[in-house]
Design a protein around this motif. Sequence first.
Motif, mmCIF file in Angstrom:
data_model
loop_
_atom_site.group_PDB
_atom_site.id
_atom_site.type_symbol
_atom_site.label_atom_id
_atom_site.label_comp_id
_atom_site.label_asym_id
_atom_site.label_seq_id
_atom_site.Cartn_x
_atom_site.Cartn_y
_atom_site.Cartn_z
ATOM 1 N N GLU A 215 -59.850 -24.086 14.954
ATOM 2 C CA GLU A 215 -59.117 -22.823 14.991
ATOM 3 C C GLU A 215 -58.005 -22.816 13.920
ATOM 4 N N LYS A 216 -57.265 -23.903 13.880
ATOM 5 C CA LYS A 216 -56.152 -24.000 12.928
ATOM 6 C C LYS A 216 -56.660 -24.011 11.491
ATOM 7 N N ALA A 217 -57.774 -24.719 11.268
ATOM 8 C CA ALA A 217 -58.327 -24.790 9.915
ATOM 9 C C ALA A 217 -58.773 -23.408 9.449
ATOM 10 N N LYS A 218 -59.373 -22.658 10.385
ATOM 11 C CA LYS A 218 -59.808 -21.298 10.041
ATOM 12 C C LYS A 218 -58.608 -20.457 9.640
ATOM 13 N N GLU A 219 -57.521 -20.586 10.407
ATOM 14 C CA GLU A 219 -56.296 -19.832 10.081
ATOM 15 C C GLU A 219 -55.809 -20.161 8.679
ATOM 16 N N GLU A 220 -55.938 -21.450 8.319
ATOM 17 C CA GLU A 220 -55.466 -21.872 6.988
ATOM 18 C C GLU A 220 -56.494 -21.575 5.910
ATOM 19 N N GLY A 221 -57.649 -21.096 6.318
ATOM 20 C CA GLY A 221 -58.698 -20.795 5.357
ATOM 21 C C GLY A 221 -59.413 -22.030 4.824
ATOM 22 N N ARG A 222 -59.319 -23.136 5.563
ATOM 23 C CA ARG A 222 -60.031 -24.338 5.114
ATOM 24 C C ARG A 222 -61.459 -24.337 5.636
ATOM 25 N N SER A 223 -62.338 -24.937 4.869
ATOM 26 C CA SER A 223 -63.715 -25.048 5.335
ATOM 27 C C SER A 223 -63.789 -26.144 6.399
ATOM 28 N N LEU A 224 -64.520 -25.876 7.462
ATOM 29 C CA LEU A 224 -64.608 -26.860 8.540
ATOM 30 C C LEU A 224 -65.258 -28.158 8.066
ATOM 31 N N LYS A 225 -66.139 -28.014 7.071
ATOM 32 C CA LYS A 225 -66.873 -29.194 6.601
ATOM 33 C C LYS A 225 -65.954 -30.230 5.949
ATOM 34 N N ALA B 235 -56.006 -45.482 5.910
ATOM 35 C CA ALA B 235 -56.766 -45.398 4.668
ATOM 36 C C ALA B 235 -57.654 -44.159 4.629
ATOM 37 N N LEU B 236 -58.204 -43.799 5.783
ATOM 38 C CA LEU B 236 -59.188 -42.704 5.816
ATOM 39 C C LEU B 236 -58.546 -41.321 5.878
ATOM 40 N N LYS B 237 -57.265 -41.264 6.255
ATOM 41 C CA LYS B 237 -56.529 -40.004 6.348
ATOM 42 C C LYS B 237 -57.300 -38.897 7.084
ATOM 43 N N PRO B 238 -57.632 -39.107 8.342
ATOM 44 C CA PRO B 238 -58.331 -38.046 9.078
ATOM 45 C C PRO B 238 -57.378 -36.896 9.424
ATOM 46 N N ASP B 239 -57.976 -35.728 9.753
ATOM 47 C CA ASP B 239 -57.156 -34.593 10.187
ATOM 48 C C ASP B 239 -56.870 -34.679 11.677
ATOM 49 N N LEU B 240 -57.748 -35.374 12.392
ATOM 50 C CA LEU B 240 -57.568 -35.497 13.840
ATOM 51 C C LEU B 240 -57.918 -36.915 14.269
ATOM 52 N N LEU B 241 -57.048 -37.499 15.059
ATOM 53 C CA LEU B 241 -57.337 -38.825 15.623
ATOM 54 C C LEU B 241 -57.466 -38.684 17.133
ATOM 55 N N LYS C 131 -68.752 -31.768 19.640
ATOM 56 C CA LYS C 131 -68.027 -30.658 18.999
ATOM 57 C C LYS C 131 -67.928 -30.884 17.489
ATOM 58 N N VAL C 132 -67.631 -32.126 17.106
ATOM 59 C CA VAL C 132 -67.516 -32.452 15.681
ATOM 60 C C VAL C 132 -68.823 -32.094 14.974
ATOM 61 N N ASN C 133 -69.934 -32.463 15.600
ATOM 62 C CA ASN C 133 -71.237 -32.144 15.005
ATOM 63 C C ASN C 133 -71.489 -30.652 14.971
ATOM 64 N N LYS C 134 -71.057 -29.981 16.030
ATOM 65 C CA LYS C 134 -71.273 -28.534 16.111
ATOM 66 C C LYS C 134 -70.572 -27.827 14.947
ATOM 67 N N TYR C 135 -69.344 -28.257 14.655
ATOM 68 C CA TYR C 135 -68.593 -27.635 13.564
ATOM 69 C C TYR C 135 -68.928 -28.242 12.211
ATOM 70 N N LYS C 136 -69.818 -29.218 12.207
ATOM 71 C CA LYS C 136 -70.193 -29.940 10.982
ATOM 72 C C LYS C 136 -69.005 -30.594 10.296
ATOM 73 N N MET C 137 -68.074 -31.058 11.101
ATOM 74 C CA MET C 137 -66.949 -31.814 10.537
ATOM 75 C C MET C 137 -67.443 -33.226 10.234
ATOM 76 N N LYS C 138 -66.578 -34.015 9.569
ATOM 77 C CA LYS C 138 -66.986 -35.383 9.240
ATOM 78 C C LYS C 138 -66.370 -36.363 10.238
ATOM 79 N N LEU C 139 -67.226 -37.202 10.808
ATOM 80 C CA LEU C 139 -66.726 -38.240 11.703
ATOM 81 C C LEU C 139 -66.492 -39.480 10.840
#
Lengths: 409, 350
Positions: A168-178, A232-238, A202-210
């Motif tokens: 939801e937040k990424a969409k607001e910022e206009g970022r691609s979910l991928k 090192a990996l700098k994820p958006d969500l932990l 959910k991660v797979n549903k949105y095609k985010m990267k695990l």
Amino acid sequence: MNKKISKLILGFSALTLLLVGSATAKVDGDIVTLGAAVSLTGKYSTNGKHTKNGYDLAVKRINENGGFKVKGKTYKIAVKYYDDESTPARAAQLAERLIKQDGIQFMLGPYSSGLTKAMAPVTENYKIPMIEANGASRSLFTKGYKYLFAILTSADQYLAGAVDLLAEKAKEEGRSLKTLKVAVAVENDPFSLDVRLGAVEKVNKYKMKLVLDEKLPKSLDDMAAILTKVRALKPDLLIVSGHAKGAATAARQIDQFRVYVPMVAMTHCDSAQIEQKYPVGAENILCAAQWHKKLTYSDDDNLFGDGNDYVDIFTREYGYSPPYQSAESSTAIQVYVDAFKRAGSFNPQKVRNAIAKTKLQSFYGNVKFNQYGQNIAKPMVLLQVINSEYNVVAPTKWASTPLIYPRPK
Amino acid sequence: MRDFTKNDIRLFIALCSLGLVAPILFPAYINQLSFAWIFVVIALSWDMQGGHMGYNSFGNIVFFGVGMYAAASFQILPFFSLGDWTEAGGVQTFEHSVSQYFSGYALGILFAAIAAVATAFIFGNLILKMRGHYFAICTLALGVAIGEVFASIEILGAGQGLSLAVWPRGFLDDTYRRLFFYYQGFLLFVLCFLSISYIIRTRFGMTLNAIRDGEDKAESMGLNTNFYKISSWILSAFFIGLCGALVGHLVGFIDPIDVAFSGATYGIWMIIMAIIGGKGRLWGPVIGALFFHAFNEIFWTYFLGWQRVALGLIIVIIVVFFPEGILGFFQVRKKSSVSALSTQPQQQKK
């Protein structure tokens, strides 16, 4: 010499049989005794205590209010406890013991999915209903159990909401979910693996990267290696799930190692009291909860009132604010009482059928079971630690505070 | 070589008669009684190395866990896909029919024995050449490592654990289910006791004692000690593997670390029970196991939350004041004993 040994052996056998206690009836006079094995020692002892306090508070409250009426006669409640030592083998044995030796006909659940998994086959064999408030693993509801009822939402839904929130937040910022990266670190136990499963779906549903998918070490007291990778990996969500101990370790080490992730979501924050013990690391962390005092539910039976009332009563009794594990445990007792009244009997089969038809609201939320014994009338909520306080941030219907995202560095 | 004394036989018969009628006399306690026999068997089996051979193994829990997993999975495998059965978050339900349940059960028991024996053979060849502390530490690590390995095997449910097939719905009353497991535990005890009491009276048993009292000397006398060590470990694994299978069925749910490879409970209990009773003596582990189980159960009832402390105290008291175990204590007091109870170290040395 051998006579001595014979005597010894006979003595021990006799001693065991005499001392382990004689069978008593579950409804004795005006007292209805429920049975429970909870973790008073071992790795789940913190949450085991919350569970027991939840049960005890409801029992105390009901008895102080004069008990409840079944077919015109007033009854009071008692609970027979054993310590399962946080091990499934023991839990299963104790379930047998409660039913066969102590004559218990109504069981309460233990703490954790693993222990519930061990007890459920036993209660099922003896056709004894069990209302459990602390076993959330989805696999509990795929065994065709008829006597198991869970008043909590299943584990896979705990942190799936956090992934939704990120999307939801990424969409607001206009970022691609991928482009979004998610890191998952969970304990290798039935509950946490289910939490992982729900989040990963959910991660797979949105095609985010695990980008990270790891198991926490068994002792749950050090996740430095995982946090180094996270840095090192700098994820958006932990996402972290490892009961109270895992939550405490994560909150502590995220601060210690100065790991920055814009969104961190965990389970069991409140039972680990991370907001008090590690206020810096815990700030702005998202926590999955079955319940929060600010949700606007109130008791049909007026036992406690609403969430705030429950918190007051609980805090007065035990000197700390109740985590949701206590709240759901208290409600398990309320569901039993409601079922006894509607069944008009203490026949386990009749009570079981009454439980299956439960439709009530307590301070904790709505309770209504599907055919698998799962409570389907209540959603999960996500809390965020803001200034060392828990605030509801999702779902939007109950959100009392806007989400702070990203977490300030 | 010493014969089975009359007293031994009497005692054994008395215990067996008690075992046969106990579930009828105490129907509410069948489950605990089943565990009592299982405890006796794991203590007796452990004592084969720990007591008679002098090899303190902390890793016999491996056979227990392997047996448990083998019994559970081979009961499922012929009829259902194990992968679907254990799939995390799966939505299917599986039920064994009566014939499926029992044929699978028999197959599971068979494979429990095979798997445990094979494991003992493989690891025995690898680590039984070590001695003393090195062997003890190595077996301790083995138990932990194998547990972690099983906790990561997806098809066996990994950390989710593995639920066993449930007793066929509507088939016989529940009492029969409990009796079914009870008498298997009892039978296992009879088999285990007879085998071990026979073996320790043969040349094989003497060799084990010789290994304990001086392995180098035994070797220099031309004994292939490695063969004897591995054989005794295999025998022990056979019985412990079967116990694992039974416990799996009694508990109904296998958690890799907390049930199957639980070094902190069954793993250490089998040693404690042998020590409490008196290790290296035929009746020692039997008495130790019954004592341990009895007190365990009593403490659970009366020292809620403190049961481990109470049990710990008892163990400390026994180790400090009765270092030879309960049986050893009585034997030292009555030095005259010439009963077959004693494949006791001092007497062996004479």
